[in-house]
Design a protein around this motif. Structure first.
Motif, PDB file in Angstrom:
ATOM      1  N   ARG A 195      -1.147  17.284   6.927  1.00  0.00           N
ATOM      2  CA  ARG A 195      -0.472  16.021   6.547  1.00  0.00           C
ATOM      3  C   ARG A 195      -1.153  15.342   5.358  1.00  0.00           C
ATOM      4  O   ARG A 195      -0.495  14.708   4.539  1.00  0.00           O
ATOM      5  CB  ARG A 195      -0.451  15.039   7.730  1.00  0.00           C
ATOM      6  N   GLY A 196      -2.446  15.440   5.282  1.00  0.00           N
ATOM      7  CA  GLY A 196      -3.190  14.764   4.210  1.00  0.00           C
ATOM      8  C   GLY A 196      -2.817  15.346   2.860  1.00  0.00           C
ATOM      9  O   GLY A 196      -2.686  16.563   2.708  1.00  0.00           O
TER      10      GLY A 196
ATOM     11  N   ALA B 229      -6.815   9.318  -4.532  1.00  0.00           N
ATOM     12  CA  ALA B 229      -6.555   7.873  -4.613  1.00  0.00           C
ATOM     13  C   ALA B 229      -7.492   7.097  -3.689  1.00  0.00           C
ATOM     14  O   ALA B 229      -7.931   5.995  -4.012  1.00  0.00           O
ATOM     15  CB  ALA B 229      -5.095   7.583  -4.251  1.00  0.00           C
ATOM     16  N   HIS B 230      -7.803   7.680  -2.532  1.00  0.00           N
ATOM     17  CA  HIS B 230      -8.669   7.016  -1.552  1.00  0.00           C
ATOM     18  C   HIS B 230     -10.103   6.922  -2.084  1.00  0.00           C
ATOM     19  O   HIS B 230     -10.803   5.939  -1.851  1.00  0.00           O
ATOM     20  CB  HIS B 230      -8.608   7.786  -0.235  1.00  0.00           C
TER      21      HIS B 230
ATOM     22  N   ARG C 177      -6.870   2.269 -10.714  1.00  0.00           N
ATOM     23  CA  ARG C 177      -5.426   2.141 -10.487  1.00  0.00           C
ATOM     24  C   ARG C 177      -5.019   0.675 -10.370  1.00  0.00           C
ATOM     25  O   ARG C 177      -5.663  -0.101  -9.663  1.00  0.00           O
ATOM     26  CB  ARG C 177      -5.078   2.893  -9.191  1.00  0.00           C
TER      27      ARG C 177
ATOM     28  N   ALA D  27       2.265  14.168  -5.962  1.00  0.00           N
ATOM     29  CA  ALA D  27       1.681  13.264  -4.960  1.00  0.00           C
ATOM     30  C   ALA D  27       2.114  13.541  -3.532  1.00  0.00           C
ATOM     31  O   ALA D  27       1.456  13.105  -2.592  1.00  0.00           O
ATOM     32  CB  ALA D  27       2.028  11.821  -5.316  1.00  0.00           C
TER      33      ALA D  27
ATOM     34  N   LEU E 203       1.518   4.202  -9.118  1.00  0.00           N
ATOM     35  CA  LEU E 203       1.421   5.295  -8.156  1.00  0.00           C
ATOM     36  C   LEU E 203       0.643   6.422  -8.824  1.00  0.00           C
ATOM     37  O   LEU E 203       0.836   6.690 -10.017  1.00  0.00           O
ATOM     38  CB  LEU E 203       2.843   5.775  -7.826  1.00  0.00           C
ATOM     39  N   VAL E 204      -0.255   7.055  -8.062  1.00  0.00           N
ATOM     40  CA  VAL E 204      -0.826   8.327  -8.543  1.00  0.00           C
ATOM     41  C   VAL E 204       0.288   9.350  -8.354  1.00  0.00           C
ATOM     42  O   VAL E 204       0.570   9.752  -7.219  1.00  0.00           O
ATOM     43  CB  VAL E 204      -2.079   8.719  -7.737  1.00  0.00           C
TER      44      VAL E 204
ATOM     45  N   GLY F  24     -15.956  19.943   9.516  1.00  0.00           N
ATOM     46  CA  GLY F  24     -14.812  19.047   9.399  1.00  0.00           C
ATOM     47  C   GLY F  24     -15.202  17.600   9.207  1.00  0.00           C
ATOM     48  O   GLY F  24     -14.361  16.764   8.888  1.00  0.00           O
TER      49      GLY F  24
ATOM     50  N   ALA G 210       0.695   8.059   2.170  1.00  0.00           N
ATOM     51  CA  ALA G 210       1.035   9.466   1.913  1.00  0.00           C
ATOM     52  C   ALA G 210       0.891  10.205   3.242  1.00  0.00           C
ATOM     53  O   ALA G 210       1.800  10.171   4.068  1.00  0.00           O
ATOM     54  CB  ALA G 210       0.138  10.014   0.815  1.00  0.00           C
TER      55      ALA G 210
ATOM     56  N   HIS H 244     -13.585  22.957   3.664  1.00  0.00           N
ATOM     57  CA  HIS H 244     -14.500  21.966   4.236  1.00  0.00           C
ATOM     58  C   HIS H 244     -13.801  20.629   4.523  1.00  0.00           C
ATOM     59  O   HIS H 244     -14.423  19.718   5.079  1.00  0.00           O
ATOM     60  CB  HIS H 244     -15.667  21.697   3.273  1.00  0.00           C
ATOM     61  N   ILE H 245     -12.543  20.479   4.092  1.00  0.00           N
ATOM     62  CA  ILE H 245     -11.868  19.173   4.263  1.00  0.00           C
ATOM     63  C   ILE H 245     -11.297  19.071   5.671  1.00  0.00           C
ATOM     64  O   ILE H 245     -10.300  19.736   6.003  1.00  0.00           O
ATOM     65  CB  ILE H 245     -10.715  18.990   3.261  1.00  0.00           C
TER      66      ILE H 245
ATOM     67  N   ARG I 265       0.859  -1.187   0.000  1.00  0.00           N
ATOM     68  CA  ARG I 265       0.000   0.000   0.000  1.00  0.00           C
ATOM     69  C   ARG I 265       0.885   1.223   0.000  1.00  0.00           C
ATOM     70  O   ARG I 265       1.916   1.250   0.689  1.00  0.00           O
ATOM     71  CB  ARG I 265      -0.849   0.059   1.268  1.00  0.00           C
ATOM     72  N   VAL I 266       0.500   2.212  -0.767  1.00  0.00           N
ATOM     73  CA  VAL I 266       1.170   3.510  -0.694  1.00  0.00           C
ATOM     74  C   VAL I 266       0.680   4.186   0.576  1.00  0.00           C
ATOM     75  O   VAL I 266      -0.510   4.142   0.893  1.00  0.00           O
ATOM     76  CB  VAL I 266       0.772   4.374  -1.915  1.00  0.00           C
TER      77      VAL I 266
ATOM     78  N   LEU J 198      -3.742   9.633   6.863  1.00  0.00           N
ATOM     79  CA  LEU J 198      -4.946  10.038   7.618  1.00  0.00           C
ATOM     80  C   LEU J 198      -6.113   9.078   7.417  1.00  0.00           C
ATOM     81  O   LEU J 198      -6.928   8.901   8.315  1.00  0.00           O
ATOM     82  CB  LEU J 198      -5.386  11.444   7.181  1.00  0.00           C
TER      83      LEU J 198
HETATM   84  C1  FAD Z   1     -10.545  13.647  11.734  1.00  0.00           C
HETATM   85  C2  FAD Z   1     -10.487  13.511  10.236  1.00  0.00           C
HETATM   86  C3  FAD Z   1     -11.382  14.238   9.454  1.00  0.00           C
HETATM   87  C4  FAD Z   1     -11.356  14.115   8.058  1.00  0.00           C
HETATM   88  N1  FAD Z   1     -12.256  14.830   7.323  1.00  0.00           N
HETATM   89  C5  FAD Z   1     -12.228  14.737   5.984  1.00  0.00           C
HETATM   90  C6  FAD Z   1     -13.146  15.480   5.186  1.00  0.00           C
HETATM   91  O1  FAD Z   1     -13.991  16.238   5.671  1.00  0.00           O
HETATM   92  N2  FAD Z   1     -13.055  15.338   3.840  1.00  0.00           N
HETATM   93  C7  FAD Z   1     -12.134  14.515   3.246  1.00  0.00           C
HETATM   94  O2  FAD Z   1     -12.108  14.418   2.025  1.00  0.00           O
HETATM   95  N3  FAD Z   1     -11.253  13.823   3.976  1.00  0.00           N
HETATM   96  C8  FAD Z   1     -11.271  13.909   5.314  1.00  0.00           C
HETATM   97  N4  FAD Z   1     -10.378  13.177   6.053  1.00  0.00           N
HETATM   98  C9  FAD Z   1      -9.393  12.324   5.338  1.00  0.00           C
HETATM   99  C10 FAD Z   1      -8.258  13.205   4.785  1.00  0.00           C
HETATM  100  O3  FAD Z   1      -7.719  13.924   5.845  1.00  0.00           O
HETATM  101  C11 FAD Z   1      -7.131  12.409   4.117  1.00  0.00           C
HETATM  102  O4  FAD Z   1      -6.104  13.324   3.934  1.00  0.00           O
HETATM  103  C12 FAD Z   1      -7.392  11.787   2.803  1.00  0.00           C
HETATM  104  O5  FAD Z   1      -8.576  11.001   2.812  1.00  0.00           O
HETATM  105  C13 FAD Z   1      -6.278  10.839   2.362  1.00  0.00           C
HETATM  106  O6  FAD Z   1      -5.081  11.520   2.198  1.00  0.00           O
HETATM  107  P1  FAD Z   1      -3.736  10.954   2.806  1.00  0.00           P
HETATM  108  O7  FAD Z   1      -2.623  11.702   2.141  1.00  0.00           O
HETATM  109  O8  FAD Z   1      -3.801  11.016   4.286  1.00  0.00           O
HETATM  110  O9  FAD Z   1      -3.726   9.454   2.258  1.00  0.00           O
HETATM  111  P2  FAD Z   1      -3.410   8.082   3.009  1.00  0.00           P
HETATM  112  O10 FAD Z   1      -4.269   7.927   4.215  1.00  0.00           O
HETATM  113  O11 FAD Z   1      -1.953   7.922   3.190  1.00  0.00           O
HETATM  114  O12 FAD Z   1      -3.893   7.062   1.869  1.00  0.00           O
HETATM  115  C14 FAD Z   1      -5.268   6.880   1.585  1.00  0.00           C
HETATM  116  C15 FAD Z   1      -5.411   5.773   0.502  1.00  0.00           C
HETATM  117  O13 FAD Z   1      -4.912   6.243  -0.746  1.00  0.00           O
HETATM  118  C16 FAD Z   1      -3.774   5.475  -1.164  1.00  0.00           C
HETATM  119  N5  FAD Z   1      -2.798   6.439  -1.683  1.00  0.00           N
HETATM  120  C17 FAD Z   1      -2.380   7.586  -1.082  1.00  0.00           C
HETATM  121  N6  FAD Z   1      -1.577   8.270  -1.902  1.00  0.00           N
HETATM  122  C18 FAD Z   1      -1.470   7.541  -3.045  1.00  0.00           C
HETATM  123  C19 FAD Z   1      -0.774   7.725  -4.273  1.00  0.00           C
HETATM  124  N7  FAD Z   1      -0.052   8.828  -4.504  1.00  0.00           N
HETATM  125  N8  FAD Z   1      -0.881   6.771  -5.227  1.00  0.00           N
HETATM  126  C20 FAD Z   1      -1.639   5.651  -5.020  1.00  0.00           C
HETATM  127  N9  FAD Z   1      -2.327   5.429  -3.877  1.00  0.00           N
HETATM  128  C21 FAD Z   1      -2.241   6.369  -2.904  1.00  0.00           C
HETATM  129  C22 FAD Z   1      -3.302   4.730   0.078  1.00  0.00           C
HETATM  130  O14 FAD Z   1      -2.659   3.505  -0.262  1.00  0.00           O
HETATM  131  C23 FAD Z   1      -4.612   4.509   0.815  1.00  0.00           C
HETATM  132  O15 FAD Z   1      -5.290   3.403   0.261  1.00  0.00           O
HETATM  133  C24 FAD Z   1     -10.388  13.266   7.439  1.00  0.00           C
HETATM  134  C25 FAD Z   1      -9.490  12.550   8.214  1.00  0.00           C
HETATM  135  C26 FAD Z   1      -9.526  12.654   9.593  1.00  0.00           C
HETATM  136  C27 FAD Z   1      -8.545  11.864  10.408  1.00  0.00           C
END
Ligand code: FAD
Length: 275
Positions: free
Chosen positions: A109-110, A117-118, A161, A74, A166-167, A191, A32, A100-101, A29-30, A35
């Motif tokens: 961090r997200g 991708a998610h 994918r 990415a 990788l995205v 949030g 990023a 709104h995110i 799993r990738v 979160l």
């Molecule tokens: C308290 C809380 C509130 C949130 N509220 C919201 C909200 O209101 N709206 C919203 O949209 N999100 C929300 N999120 C989720 C958001 O914060 C995440 O950032 C986002 O869903 C995923 O981004 P990430 O970089 O953390 O990905 P990760 O958690 O690292 O990965 C998510 C998935 O995508 C895959 N992935 C990640 N990057 C790549 C890549 N480059 N290529 C291929 N696969 C990849 C991973 O393997 C995994 O399956 C919330 C999270 C929390 C903890």
């Protein structure tokens, strides 16, 4: 709960990341921002033998203008995109949507590409990408391809994918002249993920509405400019076509009502900005 044991891979560059994805195949799993991935691993909804961490790859931490689009690498966080000084002028829909995110802490961090991708059906960024007609850049050790957003997300948390891809970036089209953009959503608390989210693009000749949080992926409708009564009918038909269901957050009937009300609201707001 805790995740099952896994190998942590910290590649030094893009080539190493792609080689790791090829080596571990569908056991990798990738990661990023982590979160979304880490909670799902903790709950054992997802299992991985290896996590390939792309968050420190400098070469993927960029926002650049590329003709009619902006391309976001990415490793770029949501906070970095929101802080990009040209965002409001270049892709105003993202400025409206990204507040709104989640929260300041999650956006710091997200990543933008991680959210795409998610592919959560309630997420703001996949809805914006689909409504704007953006695209996703996928790369493996062997190939590089660009998929329109409509072909990338196939359902809830499901995409086109391949396991070794990788995205590497996503591309959002830039604003067009004499076109208005608007975004709104309904959540239980600020949030939270959206119960229903709506994005609109309105120009002199056409109206586009994207809805998230109701069907299993963002869904788009295009209409010519409609009169008020025709718009009510079109929104009502769209609300029923989306086929939302009851869950712990809302009933299907409430979601249909949100599609009608939020749909009209964003279309009117976008129309006001289109002159
Ligand atoms: C308290 C809380 C509130 C949130 N509220 C919201 C909200 O209101 N709206 C919203 O949209 N999100 C929300 N999120 C989720 C958001 O914060 C995440 O950032 C986002 O869903 C995923 O981004 P990430 O970089 O953390 O990905 P990760 O958690 O690292 O990965 C998510 C998935 O995508 C895959 N992935 C990640 N990057 C790549 C890549 N480059 N290529 C291929 N696969 C990849 C991973 O393997 C995994 O399956 C919330 C999270 C929390 C903890």
């Amino acid at each position: 709960m805790k995740p099952r044991p896994f190998t942590y891979v910290s590649p030094a560059n893009l080539d190493e990341a792609l080689q790791a994805l090829e080596r571990y195949r569908d056991n990798a799993r990738v990661i990023a921002g982590g979160l979304s991935l880490v909670p799902m691993m903790n709950f054992r909804l997802i299992e991985a033998k290896a996590l390939v961490d792309i968050s420190r790859l400098e070469a993927l931490a960029y926002i650049r203008e590329d003709g009619d689009s902006i391309e976001i690498g990415a490793a770029t966080t949501q906070a970095e995109l929101m802080a990009w000084p040209k965002l409001a002028d270049t892709v105003p829909l993202l400025t409206a949507a990204m507040v709104h995110i989640g929260h300041l802490q999650t956006r710091s961090r997200g990543t933008v590409c991680g959210s795409i991708a998610h592919s959560d059906p309630s997420s703001e960024l996949p809805l914006c990408l689909a409504t704007l007609g953006g695209s996703v850049v996928l790369q493996s050790t062997r190939t590089k391809r660009v998929l329109p957003a409509s072909e990338f997300q196939s359902g809830m948390l499901t995409t086109a994918r391949n396991f070794d891809e990788l995205v590497v970036a996503v591309r959002f089209p830039k604003r067009k002249p004499r076109t208005g953009y608007a975004f709104t959503e309904m959540t239980q608390r600020h949030g939270d993920f959206a119960i229903c989210a709506a994005a609109a693009i309105v120009s002199g000749e056409s109206v586009r509405l994207g809805i998230g949080g109701v069907a299993d992926k963002p869904t788009i409708r295009d209409w010519p400019k409609l009169q008020t009564a025709e718009m009510d009918d079109a929104l009502n038909d769209f609300a029923w076509d989306l086929g939302g269901s009851d869950d712990q957050h809302a009933t299907a009937a409430y979601r249909r009502d949100l599609v009608r009300r939020l749909g009209r609201k964003v279309i009117e707001e976008a129309a006001q900005c289109s002159n």
